[in-house]
Design a protein around this motif. Structure first.
Motif, PDB file in Angstrom:
ATOM      1  N   ILE A 160     -59.049   6.354 -21.951  1.00  0.00           N
ATOM      2  CA  ILE A 160     -60.021   5.849 -22.915  1.00  0.00           C
ATOM      3  C   ILE A 160     -61.145   5.158 -22.146  1.00  0.00           C
ATOM      4  CG2 ILE A 160     -58.968   3.546 -23.237  1.00  0.00           C
ATOM      5  CD1 ILE A 160     -59.510   3.955 -26.293  1.00  0.00           C
ATOM      6  N   ASP A 161     -62.357   5.195 -22.725  1.00  0.00           N
ATOM      7  CA  ASP A 161     -63.479   4.496 -22.098  1.00  0.00           C
ATOM      8  C   ASP A 161     -63.751   3.195 -22.848  1.00  0.00           C
ATOM      9  OD1 ASP A 161     -64.874   5.220 -24.418  1.00  0.00           O
ATOM     10  OD2 ASP A 161     -66.077   6.751 -23.417  1.00  0.00           O
ATOM     11  N   GLY A 162     -64.708   2.424 -22.360  1.00  0.00           N
ATOM     12  CA  GLY A 162     -64.969   1.115 -22.919  1.00  0.00           C
ATOM     13  C   GLY A 162     -65.398   1.155 -24.378  1.00  0.00           C
ATOM     14  N   ASP A 163     -66.315   2.059 -24.719  1.00  0.00           N
ATOM     15  CA  ASP A 163     -66.785   2.134 -26.101  1.00  0.00           C
ATOM     16  C   ASP A 163     -65.658   2.556 -27.042  1.00  0.00           C
ATOM     17  OD1 ASP A 163     -69.268   1.351 -25.259  1.00  0.00           O
ATOM     18  OD2 ASP A 163     -70.162   3.360 -25.346  1.00  0.00           O
ATOM     19  N   GLY A 164     -64.842   3.498 -26.585  1.00  0.00           N
ATOM     20  CA  GLY A 164     -63.717   3.931 -27.408  1.00  0.00           C
ATOM     21  C   GLY A 164     -62.729   2.806 -27.646  1.00  0.00           C
ATOM     22  N   ILE A 239     -52.382   0.595 -24.503  1.00  0.00           N
ATOM     23  CA  ILE A 239     -53.563   0.854 -23.685  1.00  0.00           C
ATOM     24  C   ILE A 239     -53.533  -0.133 -22.524  1.00  0.00           C
ATOM     25  CG2 ILE A 239     -56.078   0.913 -23.604  1.00  0.00           C
ATOM     26  CD1 ILE A 239     -56.091   1.675 -26.532  1.00  0.00           C
ATOM     27  N   PHE A 240     -53.550   0.397 -21.310  1.00  0.00           N
ATOM     28  CA  PHE A 240     -53.373  -0.422 -20.121  1.00  0.00           C
ATOM     29  C   PHE A 240     -54.693  -0.629 -19.391  1.00  0.00           C
ATOM     30  CE2 PHE A 240     -49.339   1.893 -20.773  1.00  0.00           C
ATOM     31  CZ  PHE A 240     -48.557   0.797 -21.098  1.00  0.00           C
ATOM     32  N   SER A 241     -54.894  -1.859 -18.965  1.00  0.00           N
ATOM     33  CA  SER A 241     -56.095  -2.231 -18.224  1.00  0.00           C
ATOM     34  C   SER A 241     -55.685  -3.068 -17.018  1.00  0.00           C
ATOM     35  CB  SER A 241     -57.037  -3.029 -19.132  1.00  0.00           C
ATOM     36  OG  SER A 241     -58.235  -3.392 -18.466  1.00  0.00           O
ATOM     37  N   CYS A 242     -56.580  -3.160 -16.025  1.00  0.00           N
ATOM     38  CA  CYS A 242     -56.322  -3.996 -14.845  1.00  0.00           C
ATOM     39  C   CYS A 242     -57.671  -4.366 -14.254  1.00  0.00           C
ATOM     40  CB  CYS A 242     -55.423  -3.268 -13.844  1.00  0.00           C
ATOM     41  SG  CYS A 242     -56.131  -1.730 -13.201  1.00  0.00           S
ATOM     42  N   GLY A 243     -57.772  -4.478 -12.945  1.00  0.00           N
ATOM     43  CA  GLY A 243     -59.047  -4.790 -12.327  1.00  0.00           C
ATOM     44  C   GLY A 243     -59.981  -3.603 -12.282  1.00  0.00           C
ATOM     45  N   SER A 244     -59.506  -2.472 -11.734  1.00  0.00           N
ATOM     46  CA  SER A 244     -60.371  -1.294 -11.606  1.00  0.00           C
ATOM     47  C   SER A 244     -59.634   0.006 -11.907  1.00  0.00           C
ATOM     48  CB  SER A 244     -60.974  -1.230 -10.194  1.00  0.00           C
ATOM     49  OG  SER A 244     -59.953  -1.047  -9.221  1.00  0.00           O
ATOM     50  N   GLY A 245     -58.544  -0.046 -12.691  1.00  0.00           N
ATOM     51  CA  GLY A 245     -57.875   1.163 -13.135  1.00  0.00           C
ATOM     52  C   GLY A 245     -56.772   1.667 -12.230  1.00  0.00           C
ATOM     53  N   VAL A 246     -56.341   0.879 -11.246  1.00  0.00           N
ATOM     54  CA  VAL A 246     -55.265   1.319 -10.346  1.00  0.00           C
ATOM     55  C   VAL A 246     -53.913   0.774 -10.814  1.00  0.00           C
ATOM     56  CG1 VAL A 246     -54.375   1.274  -7.981  1.00  0.00           C
ATOM     57  CG2 VAL A 246     -56.821   1.593  -8.382  1.00  0.00           C
ATOM     58  N   THR A 247     -53.764  -0.548 -10.872  1.00  0.00           N
ATOM     59  CA  THR A 247     -52.456  -1.100 -11.241  1.00  0.00           C
ATOM     60  C   THR A 247     -52.154  -0.925 -12.726  1.00  0.00           C
ATOM     61  OG1 THR A 247     -53.333  -3.355 -11.463  1.00  0.00           O
ATOM     62  CG2 THR A 247     -52.450  -2.712  -9.320  1.00  0.00           C
ATOM     63  N   ALA A 248     -53.162  -0.649 -13.548  1.00  0.00           N
ATOM     64  CA  ALA A 248     -52.885  -0.290 -14.945  1.00  0.00           C
ATOM     65  C   ALA A 248     -51.959   0.913 -15.008  1.00  0.00           C
ATOM     66  CB  ALA A 248     -54.192   0.006 -15.675  1.00  0.00           C
ATOM     67  N   CYS A 249     -52.077   1.790 -14.021  1.00  0.00           N
ATOM     68  CA  CYS A 249     -51.252   2.998 -14.000  1.00  0.00           C
ATOM     69  C   CYS A 249     -49.796   2.694 -13.647  1.00  0.00           C
ATOM     70  CB  CYS A 249     -51.839   4.021 -13.049  1.00  0.00           C
ATOM     71  SG  CYS A 249     -53.519   4.546 -13.525  1.00  0.00           S
ATOM     72  N   ILE A 250     -49.549   1.557 -12.971  1.00  0.00           N
ATOM     73  CA  ILE A 250     -48.173   1.107 -12.768  1.00  0.00           C
ATOM     74  C   ILE A 250     -47.546   0.815 -14.124  1.00  0.00           C
ATOM     75  CG2 ILE A 250     -46.707  -0.700 -11.792  1.00  0.00           C
ATOM     76  CD1 ILE A 250     -48.719  -1.029  -9.542  1.00  0.00           C
ATOM     77  N   LEU A 251     -48.288   0.136 -14.997  1.00  0.00           N
ATOM     78  CA  LEU A 251     -47.789  -0.134 -16.340  1.00  0.00           C
ATOM     79  C   LEU A 251     -47.579   1.153 -17.123  1.00  0.00           C
ATOM     80  CD1 LEU A 251     -48.621  -3.032 -15.516  1.00  0.00           C
ATOM     81  CD2 LEU A 251     -49.508  -3.341 -17.843  1.00  0.00           C
ATOM     82  N   GLU A 261     -44.058   6.638 -25.599  1.00  0.00           N
ATOM     83  CA  GLU A 261     -44.702   7.944 -25.581  1.00  0.00           C
ATOM     84  C   GLU A 261     -46.210   7.874 -25.799  1.00  0.00           C
ATOM     85  OE1 GLU A 261     -42.661  10.275 -28.470  1.00  0.00           O
ATOM     86  OE2 GLU A 261     -40.874  10.537 -27.202  1.00  0.00           O
ATOM     87  N   ARG A 262     -46.701   6.816 -26.416  1.00  0.00           N
ATOM     88  CA  ARG A 262     -48.140   6.703 -26.707  1.00  0.00           C
ATOM     89  C   ARG A 262     -48.770   5.827 -25.629  1.00  0.00           C
ATOM     90  NH1 ARG A 262     -49.225   4.770 -32.493  1.00  0.00           N
ATOM     91  NH2 ARG A 262     -51.214   5.850 -32.140  1.00  0.00           N
ATOM     92  N   ILE A 263     -49.219   6.481 -24.560  1.00  0.00           N
ATOM     93  CA  ILE A 263     -49.633   5.796 -23.337  1.00  0.00           C
ATOM     94  C   ILE A 263     -51.056   6.192 -22.979  1.00  0.00           C
ATOM     95  CG2 ILE A 263     -49.154   5.604 -20.854  1.00  0.00           C
ATOM     96  CD1 ILE A 263     -46.202   6.240 -21.553  1.00  0.00           C
ATOM     97  N   THR A 264     -51.908   5.189 -22.754  1.00  0.00           N
ATOM     98  CA  THR A 264     -53.313   5.425 -22.431  1.00  0.00           C
ATOM     99  C   THR A 264     -53.754   4.412 -21.376  1.00  0.00           C
ATOM    100  OG1 THR A 264     -53.730   6.171 -24.701  1.00  0.00           O
ATOM    101  CG2 THR A 264     -55.659   5.557 -23.390  1.00  0.00           C
ATOM    102  N   VAL A 265     -54.614   4.836 -20.472  1.00  0.00           N
ATOM    103  CA  VAL A 265     -55.174   3.932 -19.467  1.00  0.00           C
ATOM    104  C   VAL A 265     -56.671   3.794 -19.707  1.00  0.00           C
ATOM    105  CG1 VAL A 265     -55.709   3.657 -17.004  1.00  0.00           C
ATOM    106  CG2 VAL A 265     -53.416   4.389 -17.718  1.00  0.00           C
ATOM    107  N   TYR A 266     -57.139   2.553 -19.687  1.00  0.00           N
ATOM    108  CA  TYR A 266     -58.573   2.276 -19.754  1.00  0.00           C
ATOM    109  C   TYR A 266     -59.122   2.407 -18.340  1.00  0.00           C
ATOM    110  CZ  TYR A 266     -62.855  -0.551 -20.150  1.00  0.00           C
ATOM    111  OH  TYR A 266     -64.157  -1.001 -20.088  1.00  0.00           O
ATOM    112  N   ASP A 267     -59.834   3.484 -18.097  1.00  0.00           N
ATOM    113  CA  ASP A 267     -60.221   3.852 -16.733  1.00  0.00           C
ATOM    114  C   ASP A 267     -61.127   2.816 -16.085  1.00  0.00           C
ATOM    115  OD1 ASP A 267     -60.325   5.408 -14.456  1.00  0.00           O
ATOM    116  OD2 ASP A 267     -61.868   6.756 -15.219  1.00  0.00           O
ATOM    117  N   GLY A 268     -62.135   2.342 -16.799  1.00  0.00           N
ATOM    118  CA  GLY A 268     -63.056   1.377 -16.212  1.00  0.00           C
ATOM    119  C   GLY A 268     -62.456   0.004 -16.022  1.00  0.00           C
ATOM    120  N   SER A 269     -61.455  -0.308 -16.845  1.00  0.00           N
ATOM    121  CA  SER A 269     -60.723  -1.566 -16.787  1.00  0.00           C
ATOM    122  C   SER A 269     -61.657  -2.776 -16.713  1.00  0.00           C
ATOM    123  CB  SER A 269     -59.709  -1.536 -15.645  1.00  0.00           C
ATOM    124  OG  SER A 269     -58.567  -0.784 -16.036  1.00  0.00           O
ATOM    125  N   TRP A 270     -61.175  -3.883 -16.115  1.00  0.00           N
ATOM    126  CA  TRP A 270     -61.946  -5.112 -16.212  1.00  0.00           C
ATOM    127  C   TRP A 270     -63.260  -5.070 -15.435  1.00  0.00           C
ATOM    128  CZ3 TRP A 270     -61.584  -8.244 -19.955  1.00  0.00           C
ATOM    129  CH2 TRP A 270     -62.295  -9.448 -19.922  1.00  0.00           C
TER     130      TRP A 270
END
Length: 283
Positions: A160-164, A239-251, A261-270
């Motif tokens: 997901i992106d920031g606007d979404g 929806i997982f977020s972190c500093g720049s989209g790396v450790t969010a993927c650990i979550l 099963e409903r898993i999404t990463v916010y790519d741009g993150s913080w």
């Protein structure tokens, strides 16, 4: 013909050692260090790696070339072209590791899932676990290999992106979980990047990625389930977020291991959210 099949998003060093010679198996070193570490991940890969491991550079090479924020997900065509150069095809069975145990490898697992490739797993414990198991190490010039044929099939529900995210932020159907350290989440520790505000998104909850790991390995699935059940409802989209989209993927990987099963990463993150004034921030 190989019958190798990856049945879990996490594999052990013993599993990898048993299957290392399989022709369809591709091992990727996805080591990445924070910009101020002074370490060169690709140089360290050249000096010490699992035999035949290929270096996966998601920070510069396999990233969106025009993005304003670090290592953003590339377009499917870019991704396919670059992984083909690594000898990866749509039939490849992929195991990703990093030299820190569990840190950056889940980012590459997630990238392949976004691109529709499910036969991918992370090495639990990474390179340290491989060495503890007294498995062979390679150095010097890497092995050459033929290009593959990879077809990327973009799966939008994984990202997901920031606007979404802004549109969905107040929905009871979602829960944002932030992988940063609690001090950064609550704004008591400044952000490392200039121009990025301190704090967190409204309605987000703190789940530092270290709470899901022990000694560089993921906690058992039942313990991971308890962690997620404590901060979210079972039917919510996470929806997982972190500093720049790396450790969010650990979550994200931990959530899949726990049965979510409903898993999404916010790519741009913080890095994106905190630097973009139209996005709300609370302390």
């Amino acid at each position: 013909m190989s019958t190798l099949k990856i049945t879990s998003p996490l594999v052990s060093a013993s599993w990898l050692a048993e299957h290392l010679s399989e022709p369809e198996l591709v091992v990727l070193d996805a080591t990445w260090f924070l910009p101020d570490s002074g370490r060169d991940a690709q140089k360290e890969w050249q000096e010490k790696r699992i035999p035949n491991a290929r270096f996966f550079d998601f920070d510069k090479r396999i990233a969106h070339p025009a993005a304003s924020f670090p290592h953003m997900l590339p377009e499917p065509e870019h991704f396919a072209r670059e992984v083909e150069l690594l000898g990866i095809s749509s039939q490849s069975k992929i195991v990703v590791y990093d030299s820190q145990g569990i840190f950056s490898a889940p980012r590459v697992w997630w990238m392949f899932r976004v691109m529709g490739h499910s036969q991918v797993a992370v090495l639990d414990g990474g390179l340290p676990a491989w060495e503890v198991a007294s498995q062979p190490i390679e150095s010097g010039s890497p092995t050459t290999f033929s290009s593959g044929e990879f077809r990327a099939e973009y799966q939008p529900h994984w990202v997901i992106d920031g606007d979404g995210l802004l549109e969905k932020l107040n929905s009871p159907d979602i829960q944002v979980l932030d992988a940063r350290a609690a001090a950064r989440f609550y704004g008591t520790q400044p952000e490392p990047r200039k121009g990025v505000r301190s704090g967190h998104m409204p309605s987000a909850k703190s789940l530092p990625f270290g709470q899901l790991l022990k000694d560089g390995h993921f906690l058992p699935p039942e313990q991971l389930k308890k962690r997620f059940d404590a901060v979210s409802d079972i039917d919510q989209r996470l929806i997982f977020s972190c500093g720049s989209g790396v450790t969010a993927c650990i979550l994200a990987l931990a959530a899949e291991l726990s049965g979510r099963e409903r898993i999404t990463v916010y790519d741009g993150s913080w890095t994106e959210w905190g630097a973009t004034n139209k996005y709300p921030v609370v302390l």
